[in-house]
Design a protein around this motif. Structure first.
Motif, mmCIF file in Angstrom:
data_model
loop_
_atom_site.group_PDB
_atom_site.id
_atom_site.type_symbol
_atom_site.label_atom_id
_atom_site.label_comp_id
_atom_site.label_asym_id
_atom_site.label_seq_id
_atom_site.Cartn_x
_atom_site.Cartn_y
_atom_site.Cartn_z
ATOM 1 N N SER A 198 0.811 -1.211 0.000
ATOM 2 C CA SER A 198 0.000 0.000 0.000
ATOM 3 C C SER A 198 0.849 1.268 0.000
ATOM 4 O O SER A 198 0.702 2.133 0.866
ATOM 5 C CB SER A 198 -0.941 0.011 1.213
ATOM 6 N N PRO A 199 1.744 1.416 -0.987
ATOM 7 C CA PRO A 199 2.510 2.660 -1.091
ATOM 8 C C PRO A 199 1.558 3.793 -1.459
ATOM 9 O O PRO A 199 0.442 3.551 -1.916
ATOM 10 C CB PRO A 199 3.508 2.361 -2.213
ATOM 11 N N PHE A 200 2.005 5.018 -1.295
ATOM 12 C CA PHE A 200 1.115 6.154 -1.512
ATOM 13 C C PHE A 200 0.583 6.223 -2.941
ATOM 14 O O PHE A 200 -0.487 6.783 -3.176
ATOM 15 C CB PHE A 200 1.819 7.457 -1.149
ATOM 16 N N GLU A 201 1.315 5.676 -3.903
ATOM 17 C CA GLU A 201 0.817 5.700 -5.280
ATOM 18 C C GLU A 201 -0.476 4.894 -5.406
ATOM 19 O O GLU A 201 -1.294 5.149 -6.299
ATOM 20 C CB GLU A 201 1.875 5.136 -6.241
ATOM 21 N N ILE A 202 -0.684 3.934 -4.488
ATOM 22 C CA ILE A 202 -1.929 3.163 -4.435
ATOM 23 C C ILE A 202 -2.842 3.707 -3.343
ATOM 24 O O ILE A 202 -4.046 3.899 -3.545
ATOM 25 C CB ILE A 202 -1.629 1.674 -4.158
ATOM 26 N N ALA A 203 -2.272 3.974 -2.169
ATOM 27 C CA ALA A 203 -3.057 4.430 -1.028
ATOM 28 C C ALA A 203 -3.636 5.822 -1.248
ATOM 29 O O ALA A 203 -4.708 6.144 -0.722
ATOM 30 C CB ALA A 203 -2.195 4.430 0.236
ATOM 31 N N GLY A 204 -2.944 6.658 -2.028
ATOM 32 C CA GLY A 204 -3.425 8.010 -2.278
ATOM 33 C C GLY A 204 -4.757 8.022 -3.011
ATOM 34 O O GLY A 204 -5.746 8.597 -2.520
ATOM 35 N N PRO A 205 -4.857 7.391 -4.192
ATOM 36 C CA PRO A 205 -6.139 7.347 -4.894
ATOM 37 C C PRO A 205 -7.231 6.629 -4.101
ATOM 38 O O PRO A 205 -8.404 7.024 -4.162
ATOM 39 C CB PRO A 205 -5.805 6.588 -6.184
ATOM 40 N N LEU A 206 -6.862 5.592 -3.349
ATOM 41 C CA LEU A 206 -7.842 4.906 -2.505
ATOM 42 C C LEU A 206 -8.406 5.868 -1.466
ATOM 43 O O LEU A 206 -9.628 5.961 -1.268
ATOM 44 C CB LEU A 206 -7.195 3.698 -1.824
ATOM 45 N N THR A 207 -7.524 6.617 -0.802
ATOM 46 C CA THR A 207 -7.968 7.584 0.196
ATOM 47 C C THR A 207 -8.786 8.695 -0.444
ATOM 48 O O THR A 207 -9.812 9.117 0.103
ATOM 49 C CB THR A 207 -6.757 8.176 0.943
ATOM 50 N N GLU A 208 -8.348 9.185 -1.601
ATOM 51 C CA GLU A 208 -9.112 10.216 -2.300
ATOM 52 C C GLU A 208 -10.544 9.754 -2.554
ATOM 53 O O GLU A 208 -11.504 10.521 -2.400
ATOM 54 C CB GLU A 208 -8.455 10.562 -3.635
ATOM 55 N N THR A 209 -10.699 8.501 -2.939
ATOM 56 C CA THR A 209 -12.034 7.963 -3.223
ATOM 57 C C THR A 209 -12.945 8.065 -2.005
ATOM 58 O O THR A 209 -14.099 8.492 -2.109
ATOM 59 C CB THR A 209 -11.918 6.500 -3.683
ATOM 60 N N LEU A 210 -12.425 7.694 -0.842
ATOM 61 C CA LEU A 210 -13.228 7.758 0.384
ATOM 62 C C LEU A 210 -13.557 9.198 0.738
ATOM 63 O O LEU A 210 -14.663 9.498 1.212
ATOM 64 C CB LEU A 210 -12.465 7.095 1.529
ATOM 65 N N LEU A 211 -12.611 10.096 0.517
ATOM 66 C CA LEU A 211 -12.824 11.501 0.850
ATOM 67 C C LEU A 211 -13.764 12.180 -0.148
ATOM 68 O O LEU A 211 -14.458 13.140 0.201
ATOM 69 C CB LEU A 211 -11.489 12.231 0.916
ATOM 70 N N ILE A 212 -13.819 11.683 -1.373
ATOM 71 C CA ILE A 212 -14.811 12.169 -2.339
ATOM 72 C C ILE A 212 -16.203 11.770 -1.868
ATOM 73 O O ILE A 212 -17.173 12.542 -1.989
ATOM 74 C CB ILE A 212 -14.509 11.626 -3.749
ATOM 75 N N ALA A 213 -16.326 10.566 -1.308
ATOM 76 C CA ALA A 213 -17.604 10.155 -0.715
ATOM 77 C C ALA A 213 -17.990 11.099 0.417
ATOM 78 O O ALA A 213 -19.150 11.521 0.528
ATOM 79 C CB ALA A 213 -17.506 8.721 -0.210
ATOM 80 N N ASN A 214 -17.011 11.453 1.244
ATOM 81 C CA ASN A 214 -17.289 12.389 2.339
ATOM 82 C C ASN A 214 -17.670 13.775 1.817
ATOM 83 O O ASN A 214 -18.484 14.477 2.424
ATOM 84 C CB ASN A 214 -16.080 12.496 3.262
#
Length: 484
Positions: free
Chosen positions: A411-427
């Protein structure tokens, strides 16, 4: 002098150097790699010198986990609350203790290889960014950041500063996600078009007004440092150490807490990027006999968010992921027996030929109906991470020791970043439901409800509802900055 003697002399000199060099402030006999040979240089001891920031609760668990891998020494501890730090201080008596991470990084950067960040959500990005700018490898608890902008900046910074990164969604290193991937790649359920993700969280107060009665600040807690970049508020009872999750100033709600664990399987298996649109409905709060309300300071008690993703090489068309929290669950799959439980937290994949299901971290993966698992002979084709969830920490330590770009991470940031962005877009969509306008008659309206928000990844903006974009990037309290 022959070659054998020359090599022996060099080895003896190396040993003498290590033995005689002392980190006075930490009480160690180990030298950080970059002191000896610059960024990426391997320490003679092949051990990682770690600074833990946020070392109580989850932070204590994180530090113990990475140390259990046998390749990490805890050089420094940092926490704004002495009560929360007490166990870690006792366990690592040689580690020097700080309350302010800024002072720690300013004074001790030369004595640190990596930083582990296990603080509340609203402080993740500032700490991680400051560490990366000093060339330190970083392990950051989930979610990676509090805001969409922060997540994007951290993703770009990891590449810019060439440091090893890992987000603390340990299930990314689990066998379960890999087994689900093997089934999907083998065509067991066809092409997925719909995914349901659900949780019983929150298990902390949400949908409530900020308490009007302030409480005395515990003497062990530096409240101003705890607030960090968030707007100043008077201290209230029971906010620390856990109930901050339900307030938008500090936390990211149920999806911020559990989403990284539960979205990991569909994100990885289907090769998804951030969504192209998002829509939601949220639970309201009972106020009095004739009124229900939405309280914009606090995350709602429940929500149902639908995100649409572009097709990928792993899908036949667009994919829709339904997020449900507050105990809301999807309808039971017809393939699930009457007494077979759906579970409090889980992921359901619906494909063109079948379905599969798993729990948090991707654990207990199952094909549906469950009878299909009895004779499953799908070959293991994806390399496993030794130790699975605990191995997630060791993987980071080994990669940091090896240097940037030398080892694969889960889960390097290149993967974790877009994953986190997705959750924050939901928020962003959830928070958008609380935005108010006055119509011509002076009546309050909520324009963000019952619409589909169109997301532009490149500009990081909702294109059809401007008011929602205020939540992409928050304004930091005076004196605090992300440093970009």
């Amino acid at each position: 002098m022959n070659t054998e003697n020359k090599n022996a002399s060099k080895e003896q000199s190396r040993r003498n150097f290590i033995k005689s060099t002392t980190l006075a402030t930490a009480g160690f006999m180990i030298v950080p790699r970059f002191v000896l040979g610059g960024k990426g240089f391997l320490a003679p001891s092949d051990r990682l010198l770690l600074a833990g920031i946020g070392v109580g609760g989850q932070g204590e668990s994180d530090i113990n986990a990475i140390v259990s891998g046998g390749k990490t020494d805890v050089s420094f501890l940092c926490d704004v609350d002495d009560r929360r730090a007490a166990n870690s201080i006792k366990k690592f008596p040689k580690a020097k203790y700080y309350k302010d991470y800024r002072k720690l990084l300013d004074k001790e950067a030369k004595n640190i290889d990596a930083v582990m960040v296990s603080t509340p959500d609203h402080t993740h990005a500032q700490i991680a960014m400051a560490a990366m700018q000093l060339g330190k490898h970083v392990y950051v608890q989930k979610p990676l950041a509090h805001d969409i902008y922060e997540a994007r900046m951290l993703t770009e910074a990891a590449k810019k500063y060439k440091v090893v990164t890992q987000m603390g969604n340990q299930g990314a290193s689990g066998d379960g996600v890999r087994r689900l991937q093997e089934w999907y790649d083998a065509g067991k359920i066809g092409k997925v078009h719909t995914v349901y993700v659900w949780t019983n969280r929150p298990v902390w107060p949400q949908g409530i007004s900020w308490p009007t009665t302030k409480a005395p600040i515990p003497p062990e807690l530096d409240w101003d440092l705890w607030l960090g970049s968030a707007p100043y508020k008077d201290y209230v009872d029971k906010l620390v150490p856990f109930n901050w999750r339900g307030w938008w100033d500090f936390g990211t709600g149920a999806i911020g807490d559990m989403g990284c664990h539960l979205f990991e399987p569909p994100f990885k298996i289907l090769g998804l990027d951030t969504p192209i649109s998002v829509e939601c409905s949220v639970g309201s709060v009972y106020v009095d006999e004739f009124k229900r309300a939405y309280l914009p300071e606090s995350c709602p008690p429940s929500s149902h968010v639908t995100m649409t993703f572009n097709p990928t090489p792993k899908t036949k068309g667009e994919v829709r992921i339904h997020w449900m929290d507050g105990g809301i669950k999807p309808a039971r799959p017809e393939e699930l027996g009457a007494n077979e439980k759906l579970g409090d937290n889980g992921v359901l994949f619906i494909g063109t030929k079948g379905k599969m299901i798993c729990e948090t971290y991707g654990k207990n993966p199952k094909l549906l109906p469950l009878s299909k698992n009895d004779n499953d002979n799908t070959k293991i084709s994806i390399k496993r991470v030794p130790g699975q969830e605990i191995g997630h920490y060791t993987q980071f330590a080994e990669a940091a020791i090896a240097g940037y770009g030398k080892m694969e991470l889960s889960s390097p940031f290149e993967i974790a970043g877009p994953l986190t962005e997705t959750l924050l877009i939901a928020n962003l969509a959830i928070r958008g439901t609380d935005i108010q306008r006055l119509d011509a008659a002076g009546k309050v309206t909520y324009p963000g409800r019952d619409i589909k928000m169109i997301w532009d990844k490149n500009t990081m903006r909702v294109t059809n509802f401007e008011e929602a974009n205020q939540f992409v990037k928050r304004t930091y309290r005076e004196g605090w900055t992300l440093g970009v």
